[in-house]
Design an enzyme around this catalytic site. Structure first.
Site, short mmCIF file in Angstrom:
data_model
loop_
_atom_site.label_atom_id
_atom_site.label_comp_id
_atom_site.label_asym_id
_atom_site.label_seq_id
_atom_site.Cartn_x
_atom_site.Cartn_y
_atom_site.Cartn_z
N GLU A 67 0.81 -1.22 0.00
CA GLU A 67 0.00 0.00 0.00
C GLU A 67 0.84 1.27 0.00
O GLU A 67 0.47 2.27 -0.61
CB GLU A 67 -0.95 0.02 1.21
N HIS A 136 -11.14 -5.58 9.17
CA HIS A 136 -11.70 -5.25 7.85
C HIS A 136 -12.91 -4.33 7.91
O HIS A 136 -13.50 -4.04 6.89
CB HIS A 136 -12.11 -6.54 7.10
#
Lengths: 339, 330
Positions: A67, A136
Site C-alpha cells: 500500500e 476489515h
C-alpha cells in the site's frame, strides 16, 4: 436511465473516465481479474466490458500488496501527468500508507508553493456489518477529514456514486472515496450518460419540518427508514446527505437546521472526533440561536468491531437508534410515541 | 564515459555552488537569518553532482532532508532556493516549504522530503508516468543510509522491478543516521539488497570522486532509459558538517582518525587537482570559476535577504487547485 447497483455505478464511472481520457489508469490489488466488480462487466475475462480487455495492461495494473508504494507512486504519477485511480480494496488497508497520504499526497501541492497538482483518486470500501471482524470493518474517513489537502467523498446511492466518482476523477486534487459495502447491492434508476456531481454539494434526501437528520454514507438509508416511520408518529424529518465530507456543504446543513431547529447526526464512524462531531460543532458554533434542543449524535461507540453478528450489529446507527434520537430531540419518548 | 571539457568544468561549478551555498546558509543559520535549521551537503558534493549530471535536465528527481544539493546539482537557480531557506515571498515554494521541502519542478525536482524514505515511492510514480506517456525520462531517487532501512524503499524497488520502471535508486551512504553508525543498524551491504529483486546493485566505494559516481549512475540511467528497468547505486561518502547546523552533541560519535581521513579527501579539491593534471583548465581559470560562483552565491544571499516576507494570506493558498474547496476548509 437504467437500473444500476451502487457497485455497478462505480464501475460505470470508471469506464466513462477511462474512455474519456487516456491519462486515467487504474491500479490496485486484483483489479485485472475484477475481483471487486468495478473493473469489468463482472462475469468473466471474456465478458464484454472487461477493463483488461478494453484498456490493456498498461492502464489496468495489478499491484503487489504494497500500500505504501501504491499510494506514493500514484501521487508521483499524478504530479507528472497521469490521473491514477487507486483501488485499495478495504478501507482498513489505508493505514499501511498513512505516511504517503499525510506527508506526500496531502502536503505536496501546498508545501511546494503550488508547483504540484495531484489529480488522483483513492477508492476503498468499508466492509462493516458483515462479520469481517476488527481488521476489515473500519470506517476511517474522519481521520482523513483531519488532514488538510485531501478531498473526501462518501456516496450513499448509485446515482451519487457515479456522479461523485466522475467528478473526483476530473478533479485536479487528491480525492479519497469511501464506499459502503452494505450499500453495494442497492439499486436505482441511474442516468446512463456522463454527469458529474460537484464535490461539496449536499443532497436533501427527504424534506421535512421538525428535525434535521444529517446522515452519512451507510446511515442514509437507515435515516430515511427512520423518517418514514416517524412520519406516522407526526414527526416530520428532513434528511441531509452531505455526500462530500471535504469540502463539506456547511451552508446546506445550516439552512436546514435554521428551519427545523433540531439536529441529529447519524454517522457509522466512531464517536470521538468523528464526522458527526464536526457537523455538530459547526452547527453549535454557527446556528446555536436556531437550536430548540441539544444536538444528538448517533454513531458507532468508541469500541473495536467484534466478529460475531450478535455483537457487531448493535454498534452501528440503525433506523431504530436514529428514530430514538429524533424522538429525544423532539422531547418525546418512544413510549409516548407508541401511545 | 568521455565527457567534454565543458561538462567537466560544469561539474566543478555545480560542486562549488553546493559548497558555497551551504557554507553561506550555515552562516545565516548561526546569525539567525534562517529560521529553523538546515542540513548541508558539504563533503558530499561529488556524490550529488556526479549523480545529477549523469541524468538529463528533464529527468525527474526526488530527495531528502539533506536537501539543497539536489536541486542545485540538477541546475536550479540559487536565488529562489536561498530565499526559500529564509522563508521569503520570492522563495521557490513561496516560503511554505523551507529548507526541508525544496522543490523546483522546472528542473525536474519533484520535492525533497523531511520524512526519511518518504519520497522514494514518488519517484517510482514519476517513472510510471514517463513510461506510460512515452516521455523517455528517468527518475533519480536520492535517499540516505538511514532510509535504506525503511520498508517503502523495498516496496518501491519491487514495484519498479516488476513494472521495469526507469528509476535509479541512489543511496547516499554518509555512514551515519544522525549519530548512529550505519554499520550498527544495517544488516549486510545496501547495494547487495538489489540482488533480491533481480536488479543491478553497485557500490561506488569512492564517492568523493565525482567521475566514479557519474559513471555508475550514467550506466544505471542509460539502462533505465533503454527500458531495462531500475538499478540501485550505493555511494560511500561522508558529511563534513554536523547532521544539522547548530546541532551540538556531547558525544563524539565519529572516530577522529576516520573523520580526518575523509576530511583530507575533499571532493572539490580532488577534482580541481584532476582538472589541472588532465589539462582541462589552468589554475587561473579554476580560480576565476570559484570567484564567479562565490559572486553568484553572494548575489543569491543578497536577493534572499532583500526579498520581502510573504503576505499572511499566502498561508491560506494552494492547499487545493480549486480555491472554493480551500474556502470551505478555512
Amino acid at each position: 436511465m437504467s437500473q444500476m447497483t451502487y457497485l455497478g455505478a462505480i464501475g460505470a464511472a470508471q469506464l466513462e473516465a477511462m474512455q474519456a481520457d487516456e491519462r486515467v489508469i487504474i491500479f490496485g490489488e486484483d483489479v485485472e481479474a475484477n475481483v471487486y466488480g468495478t473493473t469489468g462487466a463482472g462475469k468473466s475475462r471474456q465478458a464484454e466490458g472487461d477493463f483488461l480487455q478494453l484498456f490493456g495492461r498498461d492502464r489496468i495494473r495489478n499491484t503487489p500488496i504494497s500500500e505504501e508504494v501504491m499510494v506514493g507512486a500514484a501521487a508521483g504519477a499524478a504530479m507528472t501527468g497521469l490521473r491514477p485511480i487507486v483501488d485499495l480494496s478495504y478501507s482498513s488497508f489505508l493505514y499501511l500508507a498513512m505516511d504517503q497520504f499525510v506527508n506526500q499526497v496531502a502536503k505536496n501541492r501546498y508545501m511546494f508553493g503550488g508547483q504540484a497538482s495531484l489529480p488522483v483518486v483513492f477508492r476503498s470500501a468499508m466492509f462493516y456489518g458483515l462479520s469481517t471482524g476488527a481488521h476489515h470493518s473500519d470506517r476511517p474517513y474522519p481521520m482523513f477529514m483531519n488532514v488538510p489537502g485531501l478531498k473526501i467523498i462518501a456516496p450513499a446511492t448509485p446515482s451519487d456514486a457515479k456522479g461523485l466518482l466522475r467528478a473526483a476523477i476530473d478533479s485536479d486534487d487528491p480525492v479519497l472515496s469511501f464506499e459502503a459495502v452494505p450499500l453495494w447491492g442497492s439499486k436505482e434508476e441511474v442516468d446512463d450518460g456522463e454527469y458529474r456531481i460537484p464535490l461539496g454539494v449536499a443532497r436533501t434526501a427527504r424534506e421535512g419540518e421538525d428535525v434535521t437528520v444529517v446522515a452519512i454514507s451507510g446511515a442514509v438509508p437507515e435515516a430515511l427508514a427512520a423518517a418514514e416511520a416517524l412520519g406516522d408518529e407526526g414527526i416530520s424529518v428532513e434528511v441531509i446527505d452531505p455526500r462530500t465530507l471535504v469540502p463539506l456543504d456547511t451552508e446546506a446543513i445550516l439552512r436546514s437546521v435554521r428551519r427545523t431547529g433540531r439536529l441529529v447526526v447519524a454517522d457509522p464512524a466512531h464517536r470521538t472526533c468523528g464526522a458527526a462531531a464536526e457537523v455538530s460543532a459547526l452547527v453549535a458554533e454557527l446556528a446555536f440561536d436556531a437550536l430548540r434542543a441539544p444536538i444528538a449524535r448517533v454513531t458507532t461507540p468508541d469500541m473495536q468491531i467484534p466478529f460475531s453478528p450478535a455483537l457487531e450489529r448493535q454498534l452501528y446507527p440503525t433506523r431504530e437508534t436514529i428514530a430514538d434520537a429524533v424522538r429525544g430531540v423532539c422531547g418525546r419518548s418512544r413510549e409516548e410515541a407508541m401511545a | 564515459m568521455k565527457l567534454t571539457n565543458e561538462e567537466l568544468l560544469e561539474m566543478q561549478r555545480r560542486m562549488l555552488r553546493i559548497r558555497l551555498f551551504d557554507e553561506r546558509a550555515s552562516k545565516m543559520v548561526k546569525r539567525g537569518q534562517i529560521p529553523g535549521t538546515v542540513h548541508t551537503s558539504v563533503g558530499q558534493e561529488a556524490q550529488v553532482v556526479g549523480a545529477c549530471m549523469a541524468v538529463r535536465a528533464d529527468d525527474y528527481m526526488t530527495g531528502n532532508h539533506r536537501s539543497h544539493g539536489h536541486p542545485i546539482g540538477k541546475g536550479s537557480a540559487l536565488g529562489p532556493l536561498m530565499a526559500e531557506l529564509l522563508g521569503k515571498a520570492t522563495g521557490i515554494c513561496q516560503g511554505k516549504g523551507g529548507s526541508l521541502h525544496l522543490a523546483d519542478f522546472a528542473v525536474g525536482s519533484l520535492g525533497e522530503s523531511g520524512i526519511v524514505g518518504s519520497s522514494i515511492p514518488i519517484a517510482a510514480g514519476a517513472a510510471l508516468s514517463s513510461k506510460l506517456l512515452a516521455q523517455d525520462r528517468v527518475a533519480l531517487a536520492f535517499f540516505g543510509d538511514g532510509a535504506a532501512n525503511q520498508g517503502g524503499l523495498y516496496e518501491a524497488m519491487n514495484l519498479a522491478g516488476i513494472w521495469r520502471l526507469p528509476v535509479v535508486f541512489l543511496c547516499e551512504n554518509n555512514q551515519y543516521a544522525l549519530s548512529t553508525p550505519a554499520a550498527t543498524v544495517t544488516s549486510g551491504r545496501i547495494a547487495d539488497r538489489a540482488h533480491g529483486f533481480d536488479i543491478p546493485g553497485v557500490r561506488v566505494d569512492d564517492g568523493q570522486d565525482v567521475l566514479a559516481v557519474h559513471d555508475a549512475v550514467r550506466e544505471a540511467a542509460d539502462r533505465a532509459r533503454r527500458g531495462e528497468g531500475p538499478s540501485l547505486v550505493e555511494v560511500m561518502t561522508y558529511r563534513f558538517h554536523e547532521h544539522s547546523e547548530g546541532l551540538r552533541l556531547s558525544t563524539d560519535y565519529r572516530d577522529a582518525a576516520e573523520r580526518d581521513a575523509w576530511l583530507a579527501r575533499d571532493p572539490i579539491t580532488l577534482f580541481r587537482e584532476r582538472l589541472l593534471a588532465d589539462g582541462v583548465a589552468a589554475a587561473e581559470a579554476l580560480d576565476a570559476l570559484e570567484a564567479e560562483v562565490a559572486d553568484e552565491v553572494e548575489a543569491a544571499a543578497r536577493f534572499a535577504l532583500e526579498s520581502p516576507l510573504p503576505e499572511p494570506e499566502v498561508a491560506f493558498a494552494d492547499l487545493y487547485t480549486d480555491p472554493s474547496a480551500a474556502e470551505v476548509a478555512a
